[in-house]
Design a protein around this motif. Sequence first.
Motif, PDB file in Angstrom:
ATOM      1  N   GLU A 109      20.285  -8.299  -6.061  1.00 49.05           N
ATOM      2  CA  GLU A 109      18.988  -7.906  -6.478  1.00 49.05           C
ATOM      3  C   GLU A 109      18.134  -8.867  -6.328  1.00 49.05           C
ATOM      4  OE1 GLU A 109      22.725  -5.881  -8.104  1.00 49.05           O
ATOM      5  OE2 GLU A 109      22.308  -7.976  -8.162  1.00 49.05           O
ATOM      6  N   VAL A 110      18.542 -10.240  -6.689  1.00 44.10           N
ATOM      7  CA  VAL A 110      17.282 -11.245  -6.222  1.00 44.10           C
ATOM      8  C   VAL A 110      16.896 -11.379  -5.082  1.00 44.10           C
ATOM      9  CG1 VAL A 110      17.201 -13.896  -6.459  1.00 44.10           C
ATOM     10  CG2 VAL A 110      18.294 -12.576  -8.627  1.00 44.10           C
ATOM     11  N   ALA A 111      18.149 -11.313  -4.047  1.00 42.21           N
ATOM     12  CA  ALA A 111      17.737 -11.378  -2.689  1.00 42.21           C
ATOM     13  C   ALA A 111      16.754 -10.214  -2.120  1.00 42.21           C
ATOM     14  CB  ALA A 111      19.046 -11.508  -1.828  1.00 42.21           C
ATOM     15  N   ALA A 112      16.997  -9.034  -2.589  1.00 39.71           N
ATOM     16  CA  ALA A 112      16.239  -7.968  -2.180  1.00 39.71           C
ATOM     17  C   ALA A 112      14.745  -7.929  -2.703  1.00 39.71           C
ATOM     18  CB  ALA A 112      16.833  -6.530  -2.786  1.00 39.71           C
ATOM     19  N   ARG A 113      14.751  -8.648  -3.988  1.00 34.96           N
ATOM     20  CA  ARG A 113      13.370  -8.874  -4.430  1.00 34.96           C
ATOM     21  C   ARG A 113      12.503  -9.916  -3.661  1.00 34.96           C
ATOM     22  NH1 ARG A 113      14.501 -10.543  -9.398  1.00 34.96           N
ATOM     23  NH2 ARG A 113      14.233 -12.884  -8.821  1.00 34.96           N
ATOM     24  N   GLU A 114      13.165 -10.972  -3.263  1.00 33.97           N
ATOM     25  CA  GLU A 114      12.364 -12.045  -2.170  1.00 33.97           C
ATOM     26  C   GLU A 114      12.376 -11.444  -0.793  1.00 33.97           C
ATOM     27  OE1 GLU A 114      11.249 -14.665  -3.815  1.00 33.97           O
ATOM     28  OE2 GLU A 114      12.161 -14.197  -5.504  1.00 33.97           O
ATOM     29  N   VAL A 115      13.387 -10.693  -0.225  1.00 31.93           N
ATOM     30  CA  VAL A 115      12.962 -10.252   0.704  1.00 31.93           C
ATOM     31  C   VAL A 115      11.934  -9.228   1.125  1.00 31.93           C
ATOM     32  CG1 VAL A 115      14.092  -8.820   2.705  1.00 31.93           C
ATOM     33  CG2 VAL A 115      15.333 -10.601   1.459  1.00 31.93           C
ATOM     34  N   ARG A 116      11.598  -8.621   0.128  1.00 33.96           N
ATOM     35  CA  ARG A 116      10.209  -7.507  -0.026  1.00 33.96           C
ATOM     36  C   ARG A 116       9.128  -8.147   0.372  1.00 33.96           C
ATOM     37  NH1 ARG A 116      12.811  -4.983  -4.363  1.00 33.96           N
ATOM     38  NH2 ARG A 116      11.862  -6.073  -6.047  1.00 33.96           N
ATOM     39  N   GLY A 117       8.952  -9.442   0.191  1.00 31.33           N
ATOM     40  CA  GLY A 117       7.672 -10.266   0.505  1.00 31.33           C
ATOM     41  C   GLY A 117       7.666 -10.916   1.934  1.00 31.33           C
ATOM     42  N   LEU A 118       8.981 -10.403   2.682  1.00 26.50           N
ATOM     43  CA  LEU A 118       8.983 -11.298   3.874  1.00 26.50           C
ATOM     44  C   LEU A 118       9.060 -10.202   5.140  1.00 26.50           C
ATOM     45  CD1 LEU A 118      11.888 -13.773   3.408  1.00 26.50           C
ATOM     46  CD2 LEU A 118       9.303 -14.088   3.437  1.00 26.50           C
ATOM     47  N   ASN A 119       8.395  -9.082   4.951  1.00 23.58           N
ATOM     48  CA  ASN A 119       7.964  -8.117   5.916  1.00 23.58           C
ATOM     49  C   ASN A 119       6.954  -8.445   6.800  1.00 23.58           C
ATOM     50  OD1 ASN A 119       6.658  -5.729   7.104  1.00 23.58           O
ATOM     51  ND2 ASN A 119       8.474  -4.660   6.150  1.00 23.58           N
ATOM     52  N   PRO A 120       6.880  -8.787   7.911  1.00 32.04           N
ATOM     53  CA  PRO A 120       6.142  -9.385   8.936  1.00 32.04           C
ATOM     54  C   PRO A 120       4.756  -8.713   9.092  1.00 32.04           C
ATOM     55  CG  PRO A 120       7.724  -9.592  10.005  1.00 32.04           C
ATOM     56  CD  PRO A 120       8.385  -9.048   8.652  1.00 32.04           C
ATOM     57  N   ASP A 121       4.875  -7.140   9.141  1.00 30.69           N
ATOM     58  CA  ASP A 121       4.004  -5.992   9.045  1.00 30.69           C
ATOM     59  C   ASP A 121       3.049  -6.097   7.706  1.00 30.69           C
ATOM     60  OD1 ASP A 121       4.584  -5.395  11.609  1.00 30.69           O
ATOM     61  OD2 ASP A 121       5.865  -3.809  10.928  1.00 30.69           O
ATOM     62  N   ARG A 122       3.674  -6.136   6.744  1.00 31.72           N
ATOM     63  CA  ARG A 122       3.008  -6.249   5.637  1.00 31.72           C
ATOM     64  C   ARG A 122       2.230  -7.479   5.113  1.00 31.72           C
ATOM     65  NH1 ARG A 122       3.039  -3.600   0.657  1.00 31.72           N
ATOM     66  NH2 ARG A 122       2.638  -4.720  -1.148  1.00 31.72           N
ATOM     67  N   ILE A 123       2.955  -8.734   5.850  1.00 34.76           N
ATOM     68  CA  ILE A 123       2.097 -10.204   5.649  1.00 34.76           C
ATOM     69  C   ILE A 123       0.725  -9.816   6.283  1.00 34.76           C
ATOM     70  CG2 ILE A 123       2.194 -12.218   6.285  1.00 34.76           C
ATOM     71  CD1 ILE A 123       5.179 -12.457   5.632  1.00 34.76           C
ATOM     72  N   LEU A 124       0.911  -9.254   7.676  1.00 32.07           N
ATOM     73  CA  LEU A 124      -0.330  -9.273   8.504  1.00 32.07           C
ATOM     74  C   LEU A 124      -1.447  -8.376   7.954  1.00 32.07           C
ATOM     75  CD1 LEU A 124       1.264  -8.743  11.814  1.00 32.07           C
ATOM     76  CD2 LEU A 124      -0.382 -10.498  11.203  1.00 32.07           C
ATOM     77  N   GLU A 125      -0.826  -7.281   7.136  1.00 34.36           N
ATOM     78  CA  GLU A 125      -1.875  -6.384   6.322  1.00 34.36           C
ATOM     79  C   GLU A 125      -2.394  -6.982   5.228  1.00 34.36           C
ATOM     80  OE1 GLU A 125      -1.783  -1.958   4.314  1.00 34.36           O
ATOM     81  OE2 GLU A 125      -0.094  -2.583   5.337  1.00 34.36           O
ATOM     82  N   LYS A 126      -1.613  -7.591   4.423  1.00 33.13           N
ATOM     83  CA  LYS A 126      -2.027  -7.926   2.965  1.00 33.13           C
ATOM     84  C   LYS A 126      -2.373  -9.430   2.924  1.00 33.13           C
ATOM     85  CE  LYS A 126      -0.897  -4.024   1.016  1.00 33.13           C
ATOM     86  NZ  LYS A 126      -1.941  -3.096   0.577  1.00 33.13           N
ATOM     87  N   ALA A 127      -1.873 -10.089   3.790  1.00 27.02           N
ATOM     88  CA  ALA A 127      -2.136 -11.664   3.782  1.00 27.02           C
ATOM     89  C   ALA A 127      -2.128 -12.243   4.984  1.00 27.02           C
ATOM     90  CB  ALA A 127      -0.928 -12.442   3.153  1.00 27.02           C
TER      91      ALA A 127
END
Length: 237
Positions: A109-127
């Motif tokens: 569960e912890v890993a899934a939470r952390e991995v959600r922030g490691l989507n490259p497409d989302r990083i490009l869009e949001k950050a």
Amino acid sequence: MPDRPTLVLLPGALQASASLTPLASALAPFADVLLLDLPGHGGQIIPDVLRSWEIAAAVVTELDRRNVARAHVFGYSLGGYVGLLLARAHPERVAGVFAHATKLAWTPEVAAREVRGLNPDRILEKAPAFAATLQQAHTPQDWQLLTRRVADLLTELGENPAVTDSVLRALKVPVQLSLGDQDRMVSLEETVAAYRALARGRLLVLPGVTHPFEHAVQERLAPEIHAFLQAAEEVHA
């Protein structure tokens, strides 16, 4: 005049070693400081798979290349995790470990939470600014591929943590754990539990400090690392 201690600095996941330059500069008067990149980071070729034990082995290989027989290790976040693994697998090579903001309680569960922030497409869009920082830090390699590899590594840690309670209890070298009291990734409870498992542990909590290892936090932590080096060197004297 006693020999100066050697201190290896290991950055966190998705960081290049250059991010720890302020800390290296602050500690240079007291130790021979080596800034090392984790495999796949800082422009190195990205492995097909990133595994925590293999990252630790890569550090040993680099120490061999530099003819370093024994060193203290400071690690931030994942770097601290690697430092603890090094001390377990190669106790003769590690004089002490200082791990700051290191996540030690991994579950799926912890890993899934952390991995959600490691989507490259989302990083490009949001950050996009963060994406640009990652590109600069890891050029000429593909930061998006590295991000996916790190996500896979965290998923694996969630399923099979490498630093377990038994690993911590088996460590014989001095170990200091530290974190900020406002760290939203690493809890005080898990850090205290890990500290209690250590035979030669020390614990430090920095008021008002969050997870990111900013320049001001590095400068604030440098005297604590220096004090740890002095204490650990006295033990080995």
